[in-house]
Write an enzyme that holds these catalytic residues in place. Structure first.
Site, short mmCIF file in Angstrom:
data_model
loop_
_atom_site.label_atom_id
_atom_site.label_comp_id
_atom_site.label_asym_id
_atom_site.label_seq_id
_atom_site.Cartn_x
_atom_site.Cartn_y
_atom_site.Cartn_z
N LYS A 79 1.01 -1.26 -0.03
CA LYS A 79 0.00 0.00 0.12
C LYS A 79 0.98 1.15 0.04
O LYS A 79 1.85 1.30 0.74
CB LYS A 79 -0.73 0.09 1.32
N SER A 155 -9.37 0.48 3.14
CA SER A 155 -8.50 1.44 2.20
C SER A 155 -7.54 0.66 1.29
O SER A 155 -6.67 1.27 0.65
CB SER A 155 -7.94 2.63 2.99
N SER A 179 -9.70 -1.89 6.92
CA SER A 179 -8.87 -1.59 5.62
C SER A 179 -8.25 -2.63 5.10
O SER A 179 -7.78 -2.97 3.91
CB SER A 179 -8.06 -0.44 5.82
#
Lengths: 470, 76
Positions: A79, A155, A179
């Site tokens: 990420k 996310s 997330s």
């Protein structure tokens, strides 16, 4: 299936045995990302030179008879809030684009590379991690490989999408309110959110300090366990990281016949969340078949606990971004900005109350775990919604979509419990997951139950058919 | 116990608190901020619905291990 689309353990075995060189494998992987990423928008950056140098190093070590590590030649991506030396840590934002590049790799990136894994790129995410959808107005929406008109979830959107598209076999994500687990559910992958304080967050762009977790995502529970053992270990660079002995899970014990398993009811059974209710019934039947003692349980104070998570997240993250709100408010995604602005105005008493309630809630749930070994709950209320959706329809009622995608996940990250998000083999066309939750520091139990479900054929994570290379 | 915060309450909160904390909420940001404040208020209402003893510790969270549990019974 091409070599680079195997799982973590399979790739490491092939590279270690010399069936394929790390260099060839990484070049295959990078080529595939170049071809397929535009369909899902999972990667925001690839790191060709760095990856090729690392792969070459792995090959040299093998040639010299050295052990390159248990993850030899395994491509992975992170990420884009993980620090990567020489790269600007974006955290999904426009505002960060002018920041200085990171001076060093995040601790978990370094640990994976020390074990022989090869970082190939950085992944799309919701802005500053305040998101469950995977939509990002700066980098574009990350798409779900199972249906590219649908959300990947957030996310850690790119972390889920890249796995389901077969672009890499391993990703790292973060999980503050769900997330890792929401994109795992939507994209049909496996994810582990360890106990709060287990894995160090050193070198990771924060979101909400007292709730932020980091963890791995992969396409099998075996892979998750292998990687989790590599990631473990104290790091003084993260004040929340607890200095406990490493507890390797090693070979997973899949006999769950002596375990007591609670199926979460009440808050976790919402009329209208039909798919979630159906997979919970299937999970209950599967666990009973495997010999576990299965019973319905109510999680005490869960609704209030979720509320506490909402307030803590809003208050802490807004405090973190205060200066950016003062100077560049309109460079945020408007949805994120308005949440941060509101969070800046919350009374301190609400925040303190939320922290106090959180501690009481943690104590009550710990009491529940005296009676059961593992708790099962749905991961998301629905299948991945279409990109752009704003409303979640529940029966005849319309609820705002964004906050409610984390309805089932927020209560567990709030109290730092380890959770394995497990993709269920279901009759639906789209994936959906369940959460396997254990008491604090019992990741071994989450993984054992997840592995048992996987071995029994109830759970599994695959590459979306359109993305499989033959 | 808190009470439901109306749109007008949230508007007032923005006007007063934003000055106190030094955050400027522009006109085009107000609608979203109002919605978020009302959502936060409903969450706060739930947290205040549970009776709590005095909470004197700093708001730092520590995970709680279940003890005793089935594997680790308490010594008697």
């Amino acid at each position: 299936m091409n070599e680079h689309q195997k799982g973590v353990a399979g790739i490491a075995a092939s590279v270690r045995s010399g069936d394929i060189s790390a260099t060839d494998l990484i070049n295959q992987c990078l080529g595939n990302i170049g071809l397929k990423n535009k369909r899902v928008n999972a990667f925001t950056m690839t790191l060709e030179q760095r990856a090729q140098e690392k792969a070459s190093q792995v090959d040299q070590e093998i040639k010299r008879g050295m052990d390159p590590g248990p993850l030899a030649g395994v491509p992975f991506a992170v990420k884009n809030l993980f620090d990567v030396e020489g790269v600007i840590t974006r955290a999904g934002a426009k505002i960060t684009e002018t920041d200085f590049p990171a001076g060093a790799d995040a601790t978990l990136v370094a640990r994976l590379e020390s074990a022989g894994a090869v970082l190939v790129g950085a992944l799309n995410m919701g802005e500053f991690a305040y998101d469950f959808t995977g939509e990002n107005i700066h980098d574009g929406a990350c798409r779900n490989p199972w249906d590219t008109d649908r959300m990947a979830g957030g996310s850690s959107s790119g972390s889920g999408s890249a796995l389901a598209a077969g672009l890499v076999p391993l990703t790292l994500g973060t999980d503050t309110n769900g997330s890792i687990r929401v994109p795992s559910s939507f994209c049909g992958t496996m994810g582990l959110k360890p106990t709060y304080g287990r894995l160090p967050r050193t070198g990771i762009y924060p979101f909400c300090d007292s709730l932020d977790h980091v963890g791995p995502m992969a396409r099998s529970v075996t892979d998750l366990a292998l990687v989790y053992d590599v990631l473990q270990g104290f790091c003084a660079g993260d004040h929340a990281c607890v200095n406990r002995p490493v507890q390797p899970v090693g070979e997973l014990q899949c006999d769950i016949s002596r375990l007591s398993i609670g199926m979460a009811k009440g808050y976790f059974h919402v009329d209208g969340f039909d798919a979630a209710n159906r997979i919970m019934r299937s999970a209950s039947a599967a666990l009973s078949t495997l010999g576990a003692k299965v019973e319905d349980v109510e999680v005490p104070l869960v609704r209030e606990g979720r509320s506490a998570a909402f307030l803590i997240t809003n208050a802490e993250s807004s405090a973190l971004h205060r200066q950016r709100l003062l100077e560049r408010a309109d460079d945020f995604d408007p949805d994120t900005r308005d949440r941060f602005l509101a969070g800046s105005l919350l009374p301190a008493g609400w925040y303190v109350r939320a922290q106090a309630l959180r501690q009481l809630y943690a104590t009550k749930v710990a009491e529940l775990f005296r009676e059961i070994d593992v708790l099962i709950a749905p991961a998301t209320p629905c299948y991945a919604p279409e990109i752009g959706s704003k409303i979640l329809k529940v029966g005849g009622e319309a609820l705002p979509l964004r906050p409610n995608l984390g309805y089932f996940t927020q209560p567990f990250s709030c109290i730092g419990l380890p959770v394995c998000s497990v993709s269920v083999v279901d009759s639906g066309a789209l994936p959906m997951g369940i959460q396997v939750v254990a008491a604090a520091w019992r990741e071994d139990r989450c993984l054992a139950v997840a592995a048992a479900l996987e071995q029994a054929g109830f759970a599994g994570a695959e590459i979306a058919p359109e993305f499989i290379e033959h | 116990m808190t009470k439901e915060i109306t749109k007008e309450d949230a508007e007032l909160m923005i006007d007063v608190v934003s000055k106190i904390v030094g955050i400027n909420v522009e006109e085009h940001q107000r609608e979203g901020v109002v919605q978020n404040l009302r959502a936060a208020a409903s969450m706060a209402e739930l947290t205040f619905s549970v009776p709590l003893e005095e909470f004197v510790a700093a708001p730092v969270f520590v995970p709680v291990e279940p003890f005793p549990d089935k594997s680790h019974p308490a010594k008697t």
